[in-house]
Structures are given as C-alpha cells and as structure tokens.
Design an enzyme around this catalytic site. Structure first.
Site, short mmCIF file in Angstrom:
data_model
loop_
_atom_site.label_atom_id
_atom_site.label_comp_id
_atom_site.label_asym_id
_atom_site.label_seq_id
_atom_site.Cartn_x
_atom_site.Cartn_y
_atom_site.Cartn_z
N SER A 256 0.84 -1.20 0.00
CA SER A 256 0.00 0.00 0.00
C SER A 256 0.87 1.25 0.00
O SER A 256 2.10 1.16 0.08
CB SER A 256 -0.92 0.02 1.23
OG SER A 256 -1.78 -1.10 1.25
N SER A 294 -4.49 -3.68 -2.33
CA SER A 294 -3.64 -2.52 -2.05
C SER A 294 -4.46 -1.36 -1.49
O SER A 294 -5.63 -1.20 -1.81
CB SER A 294 -2.92 -2.09 -3.33
OG SER A 294 -2.08 -0.98 -3.07
N GLU A 296 -4.32 2.65 -1.51
CA GLU A 296 -3.75 3.94 -1.92
C GLU A 296 -4.65 5.03 -1.38
O GLU A 296 -5.73 5.30 -1.92
CB GLU A 296 -3.66 4.05 -3.45
CG GLU A 296 -2.59 3.17 -4.08
CD GLU A 296 -3.03 1.74 -4.25
OE1 GLU A 296 -2.15 0.87 -4.43
OE2 GLU A 296 -4.24 1.46 -4.18
#
Length: 444
Positions: A256, A294, A296
């Site tokens: 991340s 992930s 973000e």
C-alpha cells in the site's frame, strides 16, 4: 542464491534528483520536502532491534512512527481546510471519515504499521488531551488522523511494538527543514516494488505567473512489483527483474501507500480532495496499478486559511483559489508524488528482518547507467513554451502558462469554459437575435 546485505557493495545513497532523472518542469522548494510549505513540521521515531527467526511479541522489530504537524503543531485551536481521496481502500486512515465530512484538519497526522493504528491513535489522543485539557468538556472530542501500511515482511507486526513513547518522540522531534527519508519512522519496514522503500518527500514551487504557491508531498511507500517499476518514466524494473530473479520477494501482498499533501494555496475542502486525486497519477507513474489488496489513500490540507475553534463571530472569511487555477497544482502534485516515492527508494538501504527476510536497496549505480544510456533522448527534446488548445490563427490568450518575472496580479482570469459556467457576457442565441430585431413575438 540471494545476496545478503554483507555481500553487497557499499553504495552512497542520494535522492532521485541527483541521478539526473527527468522529474517534471516545476522547480522544487528549498528543501524539496513537504516542510517547504511554511508551518509544516515532520518528525520520526524509528524502532530497530533483534534479528533472526520471528518470535511474535519479541521481534525482530523493524517499524516506527512518522508525525506530520500542520500549523507548527497548533492545529487544534487553529484548524485548517483538509480533504482526501481513496484510490483503492484495502488500507486505513483513522479519522478520515470526519475529515471528509467536515473538511477540517484539527490534529497532527501519524503514519505507522497496520497493527499499531490503535496504539498510535490512543497516544496522540493522550498528547492532545495533555496539551488541551478542555478536550471532551470545554471543547469537542477529537479523532486523530493515523495512516497505516503493512510492514509484516520485515517486522514483527503482531507484536505491536509501537508504544506511546514512540509517538511522543516523533512529535517531539518534528521540525522544519530537511526530512530524513528511507528506513525511518513509519517507513522503517516498508517495501516498494520489491526494493526497500519507506518515507519519501518532495515539493514544488509554482512560478509567480501561476500563483507562486508551494506544494509538498510526503509518502509512506510500501506498494508494487519490481517488473512494473518506472524511474523517471524509464522501465528500470524490467531491466532489474532479471538481475534480482533469484532474490526472494514478498509474495502474499501487493502492499500500500499513504500520501500526505500540504500546500499554501488557498483551497477549500473539495479542491483539496480534487488535488489528492491527482496524487494517484504520480503513484501510477512509478508503476502502481492499485491492486485488489492494495491501499492507496491520500489526505491533504491547505495552510492558507485558519478556521478558529473559538470565535464570537457568526461567520469567518476565506481566501479561495478559482477552480480554473487548479491545473498547475494538479501537475505539480503529480510531479512531487512521483519524486517523493523515488526518494523513499533512493534513500533507503537494504534491510534484513523477520526470518531473515531480505529486501535489497534500489541499485543506484545501475539506475545511473540506465539514465546515462537514455540521456541522448532527453537531450534531443527541446523545451518549448506551453501550447494552447486554440485553433491555428487564433490570438493566444493572455493567461498562457508562462514563467518568469510575471506577477500573479498581472495575469488575467482564465477564459476557459468549465463546470463553473460560461464566461459572461455570452453571445446571444440566434433565436434571441431574431426576437430582438422584430420587436419580440406578437400574441395571437
């Protein structure tokens, strides 16, 4: 067989800009850091101890805390406009729900590992209550802003080794000026594109003709796969993947990234959130595709306006940048994000962590050779003035994107048609012309 840290040649770590990479057209601030935005302080607490086999609760430990303090730490009484954006939500920033609802930043921001969000939030709450005893009585309660990434490939994350004293240390160490990068603070155990990552930062200073504003980005970078890595737009990862094909890599997670944006441009919350969206473009430039697992997540704030916690007035006044003036900031934040991520990798050194998991540092000498080989291509690209979208033969608008000794006051408002509406006055519609020439329509 993977190389060990002991067998690697010692290589001086330098920031990405010193490799001669093409990193955008805008100039950096004095320190090329988020601290170039006046009043922004950054501090770290780094925890490194133990080695060998993982013993949950005992180590090895490769983690820490990074603190970002807006308004020199006086953000509780003198709040600032804030916003954010989630590109992919397999991550967490505690306190972001209220941030997005109110559009206000009222606590420092912390970055740490996934399993330490609660401890960091509790410690920051303690710090704030000790500094402002009226919280929860005379004043509203607070929800600290704490972002996380998973450093379990190198760190005994389930041991939850971040304690209140580490949060206090990061806040106490927060200062202006250059920001330590790489294996520090919350970035200590982070990995980027299968190389050592961590904390990175960069800034941009717009020319006076575009407002003269300063913008800075700080990242805790922990995402990606080697073959996707782009350095200054060059497919460095594809080249290095062959060299490091025998080096074990973390295979269970994509990782991340948490980014913090600061600017002195006078922006409202929705404008800050729009700016945070463009951070995603900078992350993509380095090679992220925002994988399923992930996170973000981006938070941002503007230092231009103060929203007082105490006031006898019914209203307060704000300076607001025209939405049409945001484009240079969008470009600048994309550039600064890309460079901040690359700085996190360039300044990080190789690290061995739990179970002797080893993450190599980005080999800067090889990156230099790649850049040198491509330099003739860079040299052949001539710098040209910004082109407009106006048809050939049309007069160039007065507010073209130019640099130099032009003051912001001398630049005319934009004539670009946008979501704000059509510039006034407008040309009358054909029906209106006919009606006016005939004296209007007659009744039946």
């Amino acid at each position: 067989m993977a190389k060990s840290p002991e067998s690697e040649p010692t290589e001086k770590r330098v920031r990405a800009r010193e490799l001669g990479l093409p990193l955008g057209r805008f100039k950096t601030g004095r320190h090329n850091a988020i601290t170039d935005v006046e009043g922004v302080l950054v501090g770290h607490s780094t925890i490194i101890r133990g080695e060998g086999r993982l013993r949950p609760g005992h180590g090895p430990v490769r983690t820490g805390v990074t603190a970002i303090l807006p308004n020199r730490g006086n953000i509780f009484m003198e709040r600032m406009n804030g916003g954010g954006f989630v590109l992919n939500g397999a991550g967490e920033v505690a306190g972001m729900t209220q941030l997005m609802e109110w559009g206000l930043v009222e606590t420092p921001m912390l970055l740490t590992n996934t399993m330490s969000v609660g401890a960091a939030s509790d410690a920051l709450a303690r710090h704030m209550v000790e500094k402002y005893p009226g919280i929860g009585d005379e004043h509203d309660v607070i929800i600290p802003i704490v972002g996380e990434c998973d450093d379990s490939y190198l760190n005994d994350i389930s041991g939850r080794h971040v304690r209140a004293e580490h949060v206090f240390e990061a806040i106490r160490n927060a200062s202006e000026g250059p920001v330590p990068e790489g294996n520090v603070g919350g970035g200590t155990g982070m990995v980027t594109c299968d190389f050592k990552g961590g904390i990175g930062t960069s800034s941009r200073k717009l020319p006076e003709a575009l407002g003269g504003y300063t913008l800075g980005v700080l990242v805790m970078s922990n995402f990606g796969k080697m073959h996707n890595l782009r350095v200054g737009g060059l497919p460095v990862g594809e080249v290095l993947a062959e060299k490091f094909k025998d080096t074990p890599r973390r295979g269970q997670t994509y990782g991340s990234i948490i980014a913090v944006v600061a600017t002195d441009a006078p922006l409202l919350s929705h404008q800050i959130s729009r700016l945070c969206k463009r951070v995603s473009l900078g992350i993509g430039r380095v090679g992220s595709y925002a994988a399923h697992g992930s996170g973000e997540i981006v938070v941002g704030f503007s230092t231009a306006n103060i929203i007082p916690r105490r006031t006898q007035k019914m209203v307060y006044k704000l300076k607001i940048l025209l939405d049409q003036r945001l484009d240079p900031l969008y470009e600048a934040v994309m550039e600064a994000t890309e460079e901040a991520i690359l700085n996190s990798m360039c300044m990080a050194t190789s690290m061995k962590g739990v179970n002797d998991n080893y993450v190599p540092a980005l080999p800067l000498d090889e990156v230099r050779r790649f850049v040198q080989a491509c330099r003739p291509i860079f040299a052949s690209v001539k710098k040209r003035p910004q082109q407009t979208s106006a048809p050939v033969g049309r007069e160039k608008p007065a507010d073209v994107d130019k640099e130099g000794e032009v003051t912001a006051g001398a630049v005319l408002p934009t004539e670009v048609r946008g979501a704000e509406g059509i510039p006034y006055p407008t040309r009358p519609a054909p029906d209106d012309i006919e009606d006016s020439s005939s004296g209007g329509s007659s009744g039946s």
